[in-house]
Every structure is written in structure tokens, then in C-alpha cells.
Design a protein around this motif. Structure first.
Motif, PDB file in Angstrom:
ATOM      1  N   THR A 162      43.209  35.468  26.990  1.00 46.26           N
ATOM      2  CA  THR A 162      44.177  36.511  26.660  1.00 46.26           C
ATOM      3  C   THR A 162      44.274  36.675  25.147  1.00 46.26           C
ATOM      4  O   THR A 162      43.807  35.823  24.385  1.00 46.26           O
ATOM      5  CB  THR A 162      45.558  36.166  27.220  1.00 46.26           C
ATOM      6  N   PRO A 163      44.896  37.767  24.686  1.00 48.07           N
ATOM      7  CA  PRO A 163      45.068  37.949  23.236  1.00 48.07           C
ATOM      8  C   PRO A 163      45.824  36.810  22.561  1.00 48.07           C
ATOM      9  O   PRO A 163      45.642  36.565  21.364  1.00 48.07           O
ATOM     10  CB  PRO A 163      45.842  39.265  23.143  1.00 48.07           C
ATOM     11  N   SER A 164      46.663  36.106  23.318  1.00 50.49           N
ATOM     12  CA  SER A 164      47.406  34.981  22.740  1.00 50.49           C
ATOM     13  C   SER A 164      46.620  33.678  22.791  1.00 50.49           C
ATOM     14  O   SER A 164      47.137  32.626  22.426  1.00 50.49           O
ATOM     15  CB  SER A 164      48.747  34.817  23.463  1.00 50.49           C
ATOM     16  N   GLY A 165      45.363  33.733  23.267  1.00 51.07           N
ATOM     17  CA  GLY A 165      44.513  32.555  23.301  1.00 51.07           C
ATOM     18  C   GLY A 165      44.661  31.699  24.546  1.00 51.07           C
ATOM     19  O   GLY A 165      44.052  30.628  24.639  1.00 51.07           O
ATOM     20  N   LYS A 166      45.428  32.160  25.528  1.00 49.00           N
ATOM     21  CA  LYS A 166      45.594  31.427  26.775  1.00 49.00           C
ATOM     22  C   LYS A 166      44.501  31.830  27.764  1.00 49.00           C
ATOM     23  O   LYS A 166      43.820  32.840  27.602  1.00 49.00           O
ATOM     24  CB  LYS A 166      46.971  31.708  27.384  1.00 49.00           C
ATOM     25  N   THR A 167      44.350  31.018  28.814  1.00 48.66           N
ATOM     26  CA  THR A 167      43.321  31.288  29.824  1.00 48.66           C
ATOM     27  C   THR A 167      43.963  31.804  31.105  1.00 48.66           C
ATOM     28  O   THR A 167      44.868  31.169  31.663  1.00 48.66           O
ATOM     29  CB  THR A 167      42.500  30.028  30.124  1.00 48.66           C
ATOM     30  N   LEU A 168      43.478  32.943  31.569  1.00 52.20           N
ATOM     31  CA  LEU A 168      43.914  33.548  32.832  1.00 52.20           C
ATOM     32  C   LEU A 168      42.716  33.598  33.762  1.00 52.20           C
ATOM     33  O   LEU A 168      41.631  34.034  33.373  1.00 52.20           O
ATOM     34  CB  LEU A 168      44.438  34.970  32.580  1.00 52.20           C
ATOM     35  N   ARG A 169      42.911  33.135  34.975  1.00 53.26           N
ATOM     36  CA  ARG A 169      41.840  33.209  35.966  1.00 53.26           C
ATOM     37  C   ARG A 169      41.935  34.535  36.728  1.00 53.26           C
ATOM     38  O   ARG A 169      42.956  34.835  37.353  1.00 53.26           O
ATOM     39  CB  ARG A 169      41.894  32.037  36.928  1.00 53.26           C
ATOM     40  N   LEU A 170      40.883  35.345  36.636  1.00 54.54           N
ATOM     41  CA  LEU A 170      40.781  36.595  37.389  1.00 54.54           C
ATOM     42  C   LEU A 170      39.934  36.337  38.616  1.00 54.54           C
ATOM     43  O   LEU A 170      38.800  35.838  38.514  1.00 54.54           O
ATOM     44  CB  LEU A 170      40.116  37.684  36.543  1.00 54.54           C
ATOM     45  N   ILE A 171      40.454  36.688  39.766  1.00 54.25           N
ATOM     46  CA  ILE A 171      39.715  36.519  41.019  1.00 54.25           C
ATOM     47  C   ILE A 171      39.683  37.859  41.741  1.00 54.25           C
ATOM     48  O   ILE A 171      40.726  38.470  41.992  1.00 54.25           O
ATOM     49  CB  ILE A 171      40.365  35.463  41.925  1.00 54.25           C
ATOM     50  N   GLY A 172      38.475  38.329  42.041  1.00 52.29           N
ATOM     51  CA  GLY A 172      38.308  39.568  42.787  1.00 52.29           C
ATOM     52  C   GLY A 172      37.695  39.288  44.145  1.00 52.29           C
ATOM     53  O   GLY A 172      36.701  38.548  44.251  1.00 52.29           O
ATOM     54  N   LEU A 173      38.286  39.854  45.193  1.00 55.16           N
ATOM     55  CA  LEU A 173      37.795  39.643  46.555  1.00 55.16           C
ATOM     56  C   LEU A 173      37.045  40.863  47.065  1.00 55.16           C
ATOM     57  O   LEU A 173      37.312  41.999  46.652  1.00 55.16           O
ATOM     58  CB  LEU A 173      38.962  39.348  47.497  1.00 55.16           C
ATOM     59  N   GLY A 174      36.106  40.628  47.977  1.00 52.91           N
ATOM     60  CA  GLY A 174      35.514  41.723  48.730  1.00 52.91           C
ATOM     61  C   GLY A 174      36.565  42.354  49.634  1.00 52.91           C
ATOM     62  O   GLY A 174      37.634  41.771  49.877  1.00 52.91           O
ATOM     63  N   ASP A 175      36.268  43.533  50.131  1.00 55.62           N
ATOM     64  CA  ASP A 175      37.296  44.297  50.851  1.00 55.62           C
ATOM     65  C   ASP A 175      37.601  43.717  52.223  1.00 55.62           C
ATOM     66  O   ASP A 175      36.699  43.423  53.014  1.00 55.62           O
ATOM     67  CB  ASP A 175      36.871  45.754  50.987  1.00 55.62           C
ATOM     68  N   TRP A 176      38.892  43.600  52.492  1.00 50.15           N
ATOM     69  CA  TRP A 176      39.380  43.066  53.766  1.00 50.15           C
ATOM     70  C   TRP A 176      39.012  43.971  54.934  1.00 50.15           C
ATOM     71  O   TRP A 176      38.648  43.487  56.017  1.00 50.15           O
ATOM     72  CB  TRP A 176      40.897  42.894  53.651  1.00 50.15           C
ATOM     73  N   ASN A 177      39.082  45.294  54.761  1.00 53.25           N
ATOM     74  CA  ASN A 177      38.759  46.215  55.847  1.00 53.25           C
ATOM     75  C   ASN A 177      37.308  46.088  56.293  1.00 53.25           C
ATOM     76  O   ASN A 177      36.978  46.344  57.450  1.00 53.25           O
ATOM     77  CB  ASN A 177      39.023  47.662  55.411  1.00 53.25           C
ATOM     78  N   GLU A 178      36.436  45.736  55.353  1.00 54.82           N
ATOM     79  CA  GLU A 178      35.011  45.615  55.658  1.00 54.82           C
ATOM     80  C   GLU A 178      34.621  44.192  56.058  1.00 54.82           C
ATOM     81  O   GLU A 178      33.442  43.906  56.271  1.00 54.82           O
ATOM     82  CB  GLU A 178      34.188  46.052  54.439  1.00 54.82           C
ATOM     83  N   GLY A 179      35.595  43.296  56.148  1.00 57.94           N
ATOM     84  CA  GLY A 179      35.307  41.914  56.523  1.00 57.94           C
ATOM     85  C   GLY A 179      34.524  41.164  55.462  1.00 57.94           C
ATOM     86  O   GLY A 179      33.836  40.180  55.763  1.00 57.94           O
ATOM     87  N   ASP A 180      34.633  41.596  54.215  1.00 55.49           N
ATOM     88  CA  ASP A 180      33.812  41.038  53.149  1.00 55.49           C
ATOM     89  C   ASP A 180      34.572  40.046  52.283  1.00 55.49           C
ATOM     90  O   ASP A 180      34.017  39.507  51.333  1.00 55.49           O
ATOM     91  CB  ASP A 180      33.256  42.181  52.278  1.00 55.49           C
TER      92      ASP A 180
END
Length: 284
Positions: A162-180
Motif C-alpha cells: 500500500t502507499p503507507s508501506g503495509k502489505t495487503l493480500r489481494l485474492i481473486g476467485l474464479g466465477d461462482w456461477n461457472e463453478g470455477d
């Protein structure tokens, strides 16, 4: 055999009432045209709405401004409006929440999308996930994002500073409707994740599959706010989700934010204007 008397009676009835039937047809056409005119006018009224969250929503990472745009649905003009707005808002991070395309529409001559995402990257780091419509044209959507240099988070986690030098974990999932969706590939179970987690999942209904995993804030779209709101109340209904639009509490003190999205199906909205969102974490 056909009944000639019945046919004659029906013919006489239609002739006697022809003006009434013409009036009904004209009234139906007028209603259709009026709905398309009003619905199309509101579908172009893009809003930029700010949602404030306390610093403890994502512990230790604020202050932080996250831009969320989702459900673009093949709309170059709306994308241009989004870019111009975000150039003024100057977010720290930009998230595209899926549905770049509409499944039944052609997606060709994609320079507008490639250039648009490049311009977003010039504003702030930009990440994307897939929506359910994107799977119908997955190769094209992934090519656009790759060409523009936008990382696609599909059952993938990354650590972002982040701009303040902290660590943020970004997690992106496949789409639930597509069973992914495959949280087991990229998420830790409750109590094991040492970092604050911003979870990206196109459909907010996927939250029920993620109860045992560790995350703090989920960003979603998909619902379009139902595209029809309750007049003058700023409340929205959706058959797709019990979370149609806005900020919601979830189990364990977690938050789910659902955007009404930028585009629309059939290019009509009623009392439910499109939006982009600035999620403000821990700002005064």
C-alpha cells in the motif's frame, strides 16, 4: 372441418372493433418506446459513490482509496466516463470486478478496451477478475487484459504494498456461477491468514462457500442492483442475490460490498443508476 359461421363472426367482431385494437397496439408501442427512452437515459447516468469503511475493516493498511468498477458489458462510452472520473478521484488501487462483455454480443475491435485498461494502469495499479459473461468469450477477455498489462486474479493471491508501506493480500476467485471458484488454491482457513485480505469475487452469493476461509472485505458486482430500484428510496431489489447493492455485514465481522455496476443488460435501468465506487479505508 372449419366452422364458416364462427370465422364470419370473428371477422365481423374484428371489423367492428378495429379502432379499439389499433389503439391498443399503439398504446403498447408507446409504452415500449417510453420505457426504452427512460431506461436508456438512466442507464447513462453514471454515478461515482464513496463508501467509507473504518480502518479495522482491513487492519493496518489504511488510509487507502480503492476504486471498484464492474459489469462494463461492452460499453465503450461508459468506460470512457469511468476513466475520466477516476483520473479526478486518484485512487490508490483499481479493481475491475468482471463482466467486461455481454455473452450474446460480439466482442471485436477491442482497441477501446485495451487502451482503456492501459489508461487505468496509468492512474493506479489495476487488477481484474472474470465475471460469468466473460467465460463465453474468455480468450478475448484474457487477451485484452494481458495486452493492457492488467493482472488477472483467477483463483490467485498476490501481496500488494500500500502507499503507507503495509502489505495487503489481494485474492481473486474464479466465477461462482461457472463453478470455477477454487478457494483452496489461494486462501487460508479461518485464523491462519497473517495478512489483511481484500477478496474479489464477482457474485456476492459465493460468500456462502467462503465461510471457513480467512478474509476481511469482499468486493462484488453481478447483481446490477437488480436494474430496477424502489422509487425515491435508494433501495434496490435483485432476484440474483440477497445482497443487491451496497455494504453488508457478514459472519465474523466481515464486510461485503456490492456495486450496481457500470453497464446494463438491454441498456435500461429504472431508479437504479450505474455506478463506480471509491472504497475509502480509514480516511478522515
Amino acid at each position: 372441418m372449419k366452422n364458416p359461421h364462427l370465422i364470419r363472426r370473428l371477422t365481423d367482431h374484428i371489423i367492428r372493433n378495429k379502432y379499439r385494437y389499433v389503439a391498443l397496439v399503439l398504446a403498447a408501442l408507446l409504452c415500449k418506446c417510453s420505457a426504452e427512452l427512460i431506461g436508456g437515459w438512466e442507464a447513462d447516468k453514471l454515478e461515482c459513490n464513496i463508501q467509507s469503511l473504518p480502518a479495522e475493516a482491513l487492519p493496518g493498511v489504511g488510509p487507502l482509496r480503492i476504486a471498484l468498477l464492474t459489469d462494463l458489458h461492452n460499453s465503450p462510452s461508459q468506460f470512457e466516463a469511468v476513466i475520466e472520473t477516476l483520473q479526478q478521484q486518484k485512487p490508490d488501487l483499481i479493481i475491475f470486478g468482471g463482466d467486461l462483455v455481454t455473452a450474446e454480443h460480439r466482442f471485436r475491435r477491442t482497441r477501446w478496451a485495451v487502451n482503456g485498461f492501459r489508461r487505468l494502469r496509468a492512474i493506479a495499479p489495476t487488477f481484474a477478475i472474470l465475471g460469468n459473461h466473460d467465460y463465453e468469450k474468455q480468450d478475448e477477455v484474457e487477451r485484452v487484459l494481458s495486452t493492457a498489462g492488467v493482472p488477472l486474479l483467477r483463483n490467485r493471491a498476490i501481496d500488494w504494498t500500500t502507499p503507507s508501506g503495509k502489505t495487503l493480500r489481494l485474492i481473486g476467485l474464479g466465477d461462482w456461477n461457472e463453478g470455477d471458484e477454487a478457494p483452496q488454491r489461494c486462501m487460508k482457513t479461518a485464523g491462519e491468514e497473517p495478512l489483511p485480505v481484500l477478496l474479489l469475487s464477482h457474485d456476492p452469493e459465493s460468500r456462502w462457500l467462503l465461510r471457513e476461509y480467512d478474509w476481511d472485505v469482499m468486493l462484488s458486482g453481478h447483481t446490477h442492483g437488480g436494474q430496477i430500484g424502489i422509487p425515491f428510496t435508494r433501495t434496490f431489489l435483485s432476484f440474483r442475490s440477497s445482497m443487491p447493492a451496497g455494504l453488508y455485514d457478514f459472519e465474523g465481522g466481515r464486510k461485503v460490498f456490492v456495486s450496481r455496476g457500470v453497464g446494463s443488460i438491454w441498456n435500461m435501468r429504472f431508479f437504479c443508476p450505474p455506478e463506480i465506487n471509491i472504497i475509502s479505508i480509514g480516511e478522515q
